[in-house]
Design a protein around this motif. Sequence first.
Motif, PDB file in Angstrom:
ATOM      1  N   GLY A   1       0.819  -1.200   0.000  1.00 34.71           N
ATOM      2  CA  GLY A   1       0.000   0.000   0.000  1.00 34.71           C
ATOM      3  C   GLY A   1       0.854   1.252   0.000  1.00 34.71           C
ATOM      4  O   GLY A   1       2.091   1.201  -0.115  1.00 34.71           O
ATOM      5  N   ASN A   2       0.177   2.375   0.156  1.00 34.47           N
ATOM      6  CA  ASN A   2       0.826   3.686   0.089  1.00 34.47           C
ATOM      7  C   ASN A   2       1.031   4.237   1.500  1.00 34.47           C
ATOM      8  O   ASN A   2       0.145   4.146   2.345  1.00 34.47           O
ATOM      9  N   VAL A   3       2.212   4.825   1.744  1.00 33.69           N
ATOM     10  CA  VAL A   3       2.519   5.404   3.057  1.00 33.69           C
ATOM     11  C   VAL A   3       3.200   6.754   2.853  1.00 33.69           C
ATOM     12  O   VAL A   3       3.575   7.123   1.744  1.00 33.69           O
ATOM     13  N   ARG A   4       3.335   7.479   3.944  1.00 33.04           N
ATOM     14  CA  ARG A   4       4.205   8.654   3.973  1.00 33.04           C
ATOM     15  C   ARG A   4       5.550   8.200   4.536  1.00 33.04           C
ATOM     16  O   ARG A   4       5.609   7.460   5.513  1.00 33.04           O
ATOM     17  N   PHE A   5       6.644   8.672   3.929  1.00 32.34           N
ATOM     18  CA  PHE A   5       7.969   8.272   4.376  1.00 32.34           C
ATOM     19  C   PHE A   5       8.349   9.077   5.622  1.00 32.34           C
ATOM     20  O   PHE A   5       9.294   9.885   5.622  1.00 32.34           O
ATOM     21  N   GLU A   6       7.635   8.852   6.699  1.00 37.11           N
ATOM     22  CA  GLU A   6       7.874   9.624   7.918  1.00 37.11           C
ATOM     23  C   GLU A   6       8.675   8.799   8.920  1.00 37.11           C
ATOM     24  O   GLU A   6       8.704   7.563   8.864  1.00 37.11           O
ATOM     25  N   LYS A   7       9.265   9.508   9.884  1.00 35.90           N
ATOM     26  CA  LYS A   7      10.216   8.869  10.786  1.00 35.90           C
ATOM     27  C   LYS A   7       9.581   7.842  11.712  1.00 35.90           C
ATOM     28  O   LYS A   7      10.295   7.019  12.305  1.00 35.90           O
ATOM     29  N   THR A   8       8.238   7.845  11.822  1.00 41.08           N
ATOM     30  CA  THR A   8       7.576   6.847  12.659  1.00 41.08           C
ATOM     31  C   THR A   8       7.865   5.437  12.172  1.00 41.08           C
ATOM     32  O   THR A   8       7.823   4.481  12.952  1.00 41.08           O
ATOM     33  N   PHE A   9       8.150   5.300  10.887  1.00 38.99           N
ATOM     34  CA  PHE A   9       8.478   3.977  10.347  1.00 38.99           C
ATOM     35  C   PHE A   9       9.926   3.641  10.717  1.00 38.99           C
ATOM     36  O   PHE A   9      10.842   3.710   9.901  1.00 38.99           O
TER      37      PHE A   9
ATOM     38  N   MET B   1       5.950  22.458  -0.311  1.00 36.88           N
ATOM     39  CA  MET B   1       4.815  21.552  -0.500  1.00 36.88           C
ATOM     40  C   MET B   1       4.114  21.209   0.812  1.00 36.88           C
ATOM     41  O   MET B   1       3.031  20.630   0.800  1.00 36.88           O
ATOM     42  N   ASN B   2       4.751  21.534   1.919  1.00 37.30           N
ATOM     43  CA  ASN B   2       4.248  21.144   3.245  1.00 37.30           C
ATOM     44  C   ASN B   2       4.155  19.619   3.337  1.00 37.30           C
ATOM     45  O   ASN B   2       3.198  19.072   3.891  1.00 37.30           O
ATOM     46  N   LYS B   3       5.171  18.975   2.811  1.00 36.34           N
ATOM     47  CA  LYS B   3       5.194  17.514   2.767  1.00 36.34           C
ATOM     48  C   LYS B   3       5.489  16.900   4.127  1.00 36.34           C
ATOM     49  O   LYS B   3       5.104  15.758   4.403  1.00 36.34           O
ATOM     50  N   GLY B   4       6.214  17.617   4.961  1.00 33.28           N
ATOM     51  CA  GLY B   4       6.487  17.102   6.300  1.00 33.28           C
ATOM     52  C   GLY B   4       7.603  16.086   6.367  1.00 33.28           C
ATOM     53  O   GLY B   4       7.737  15.374   7.365  1.00 33.28           O
ATOM     54  N   VAL B   5       8.433  16.001   5.311  1.00 30.90           N
ATOM     55  CA  VAL B   5       9.574  15.093   5.313  1.00 30.90           C
ATOM     56  C   VAL B   5      10.764  15.827   4.710  1.00 30.90           C
ATOM     57  O   VAL B   5      10.618  16.874   4.080  1.00 30.90           O
ATOM     58  N   THR B   6      11.953  15.265   4.914  1.00 29.92           N
ATOM     59  CA  THR B   6      13.166  15.748   4.263  1.00 29.92           C
ATOM     60  C   THR B   6      13.748  14.612   3.435  1.00 29.92           C
ATOM     61  O   THR B   6      13.406  13.437   3.625  1.00 29.92           O
ATOM     62  N   VAL B   7      14.667  14.946   2.545  1.00 27.68           N
ATOM     63  CA  VAL B   7      15.293  13.918   1.710  1.00 27.68           C
ATOM     64  C   VAL B   7      16.037  12.912   2.575  1.00 27.68           C
ATOM     65  O   VAL B   7      15.944  11.692   2.359  1.00 27.68           O
ATOM     66  N   ASP B   8      16.777  13.386   3.575  1.00 35.35           N
ATOM     67  CA  ASP B   8      17.531  12.461   4.435  1.00 35.35           C
ATOM     68  C   ASP B   8      16.591  11.528   5.192  1.00 35.35           C
ATOM     69  O   ASP B   8      16.889  10.333   5.371  1.00 35.35           O
ATOM     70  N   GLN B   9      15.481  12.066   5.657  1.00 38.01           N
ATOM     71  CA  GLN B   9      14.506  11.239   6.376  1.00 38.01           C
ATOM     72  C   GLN B   9      13.932  10.178   5.453  1.00 38.01           C
ATOM     73  O   GLN B   9      13.788   9.009   5.844  1.00 38.01           O
ATOM     74  N   VAL B  10      13.599  10.552   4.229  1.00 39.61           N
ATOM     75  CA  VAL B  10      13.085   9.587   3.257  1.00 39.61           C
ATOM     76  C   VAL B  10      14.107   8.484   3.026  1.00 39.61           C
ATOM     77  O   VAL B  10      13.768   7.296   2.945  1.00 39.61           O
ATOM     78  N   ALA B  11      15.367   8.858   2.944  1.00 44.67           N
ATOM     79  CA  ALA B  11      16.423   7.861   2.729  1.00 44.67           C
ATOM     80  C   ALA B  11      16.440   6.833   3.857  1.00 44.67           C
ATOM     81  O   ALA B  11      16.528   5.617   3.615  1.00 44.67           O
ATOM     82  N   ARG B  12      16.351   7.295   5.091  1.00 42.99           N
ATOM     83  CA  ARG B  12      16.421   6.367   6.221  1.00 42.99           C
ATOM     84  C   ARG B  12      15.203   5.447   6.276  1.00 42.99           C
ATOM     85  O   ARG B  12      15.330   4.244   6.556  1.00 42.99           O
ATOM     86  N   VAL B  13      14.030   6.003   6.009  1.00 40.97           N
ATOM     87  CA  VAL B  13      12.813   5.185   6.059  1.00 40.97           C
ATOM     88  C   VAL B  13      12.805   4.156   4.934  1.00 40.97           C
ATOM     89  O   VAL B  13      12.519   2.970   5.151  1.00 40.97           O
ATOM     90  N   THR B  14      13.100   4.600   3.729  1.00 31.59           N
ATOM     91  CA  THR B  14      13.078   3.664   2.606  1.00 31.59           C
ATOM     92  C   THR B  14      14.145   2.580   2.757  1.00 31.59           C
ATOM     93  O   THR B  14      13.918   1.429   2.389  1.00 31.59           O
ATOM     94  N   LYS B  15      15.292   2.956   3.307  1.00 26.02           N
ATOM     95  CA  LYS B  15      16.343   1.958   3.522  1.00 26.02           C
ATOM     96  C   LYS B  15      15.894   0.904   4.523  1.00 26.02           C
ATOM     97  O   LYS B  15      16.196  -0.295   4.367  1.00 26.02           O
ATOM     98  N   ALA B  16      15.156   1.313   5.545  1.00 26.91           N
ATOM     99  CA  ALA B  16      14.646   0.350   6.522  1.00 26.91           C
ATOM    100  C   ALA B  16      13.718  -0.651   5.849  1.00 26.91           C
ATOM    101  O   ALA B  16      13.802  -1.871   6.096  1.00 26.91           O
ATOM    102  N   PHE B  17      12.828  -0.164   5.002  1.00 30.46           N
ATOM    103  CA  PHE B  17      11.939  -1.086   4.287  1.00 30.46           C
ATOM    104  C   PHE B  17      12.743  -2.001   3.364  1.00 30.46           C
ATOM    105  O   PHE B  17      12.526  -3.218   3.337  1.00 30.46           O
ATOM    106  N   ALA B  18      13.649  -1.412   2.585  1.00 34.57           N
ATOM    107  CA  ALA B  18      14.418  -2.211   1.632  1.00 34.57           C
ATOM    108  C   ALA B  18      15.243  -3.282   2.341  1.00 34.57           C
ATOM    109  O   ALA B  18      15.355  -4.417   1.856  1.00 34.57           O
TER     110      ALA B  18
END
Length: 658
Positions: A464-472, A503-520
Amino acid sequence: MWRPGVKPRSRPDNAGALASPLNPLPMPRVLSLIPPMTQLNTPYPSTAYLTGFLRSRGVDARQCDLSLLLVLRLFSAEGLATLREAASARPAPSESLRFHLQEAERIAQLMPRVLAFLQGRDATLAHRINSRALLPEGPRFAQVDVAIPGQEDEPDPLAWAFGTLGAQDRARHLATLFLNDVMDAVREALDPRFEFVRYGEKLAASQPHFDPLAAALAAPETALDRWLRELLEATLAEHQPDVVLLSCPFPGSVYAAFRIAQTIKARHPHVRTVLGGGYVNTELRELAEPRVFDHFDFVTLDAGERVLLALLEHLQGQRGKHRLVRAFVREDGVVRYIPGLPEPELPIDQTGTPTWDGLPLGQYLSLLDMLNPMHRLWSDGRWNKLTVAQGCYWKKCSFCDVGLDYIGRYEAAQATVLADRIEAIVQETGQTGFHFVDEAAPPKALKALADELLTRRLDISWWGNVRFEKTFSPALVEKLAESGCIAISGGLEVASDRLLKLMNKGVTVDQVARVTKAFADHGVLVHAYLMYGFPTQTMQDTVDALEYVRQLFEEGCIHSGFFHRFTCSVHAPVGQRPQEFGVQLLPLEPGRFAKNDVGFVDPSGVDHDRLGLGLRRGLYNFMHGVGLDWDVRRFFEEMRVPKPTVKRGHIARALSGA
């Protein structure tokens, strides 16, 4: 609730009687239809949701997928014979049509076997298909033999996608190309508006005037129109509905929905027709075109449960028209919107369990068109669709329709209720794959659901679809993967901290990197939605964004992605407050029909269309493992672009905490 063996009826048994609160008419029988065209690998979920909800309220509710049935009719012996006859009459056939005429007999002979394979009924045919000697190969197959840069010496052009194994996937891809060749002939010989997942899309998408659609509806039937009418008549004869619901999720399903309603009004005028769905919710919120109601009795907005209960009570004589909820009607030749009195929406836990009863689950086509890993999930295999939460818990992104009900009204279902629904759906369908179709599945709800799935030992696969937020966190991701998570998608949008903030996205590029790496790292496929052309985005922003994306692939954070051009919606913050984003909106053409996309002037003057070619080229190579050590400027062949300001190794340092 409908039961097998109940005697069909064409109208309420006492339809001529006067209704009153003390003497209501019987509850109408409701038929929900999926109009062409939507997806072909699995039913679009709207009818399953509505049918399950209505049955939970004691309504005799049925459903049918005319989108799938129309494609199967097209690929039948009759359909292919009609196509061949029409193709033969074309005075100057294209290469595609000449190929079809040359191979028409062989195509007709093989079509039943190819369909059986794509429906999962003849798996061993994969070996013959993969031999490249069974199927006639038309123009669509040219893409198979195009070498990937850096892999020109590879003897098997599809090795990057399927390796030495993956025989079923490889064969599905080749079989899909075979069908695409046939569809090219259909568009040239039968109807230029017809595609696998859309039909007459330009007649409805952000179309301010009803005239083009009205002209198409007044034109003589095409062969596809005739087949649709015949399928509809058979469906009406089988189910004998009093009310027909047509859910249009996309502009490409609107033309056929109106054709269906047109037939019903001409041949079964006592049947009430209702139009709703995602397209209506986003594009027809200011509907003022009376001619729409030559075909539909009601047009409804937003979530359907409360709306339908009010509508059915009205048809029973228990509720006056002025008490309808979020409905457009025509009175004295004028369109009137009835918002309804304040009534609570139904909690998500009380909307019932979706049901696929009545849909031909064994006949859906598992297509494999795009080799993008996430796009394969969307089009390949039959997934049970389910919602973890109504709306979006973030609802702040400036490019999104956050003010509309389907995003703005947030409510999560209880984990026990979701698990009960999952068990019921697996029992009904025999399928354990689930696609959670949330705008953004909330981490807290996913954790609770994962705990419940693990406690019950429910072995399912879900994505499914998620936000790449630090809670993950890695710990939460590990639990989600253990519960059956196989893939996630999320919006990285423009990989630029400045633009993500705008965009008021509520994430940063570095944060996205850490979250996506955890999933991967836990074996979960990660897909990133990517955007270009956002207000004030410069050429430097674009080049830097591609460099960030390159590094995310290089570090194994993401496996799949897709760049799309930003479009401004009148319902999004950019469309409502353009001055905050440094742009000027172009005047909308006045009209009484659809209204959604709006043009704008960005003073940056960047040619985003030319840049888009380089972005897509780079992403295509990254997904193939090519160019991960290149200077990203290499992908922008059409123009000179500046050197990236993002330092090499930035993502690696973000992941290491340096």
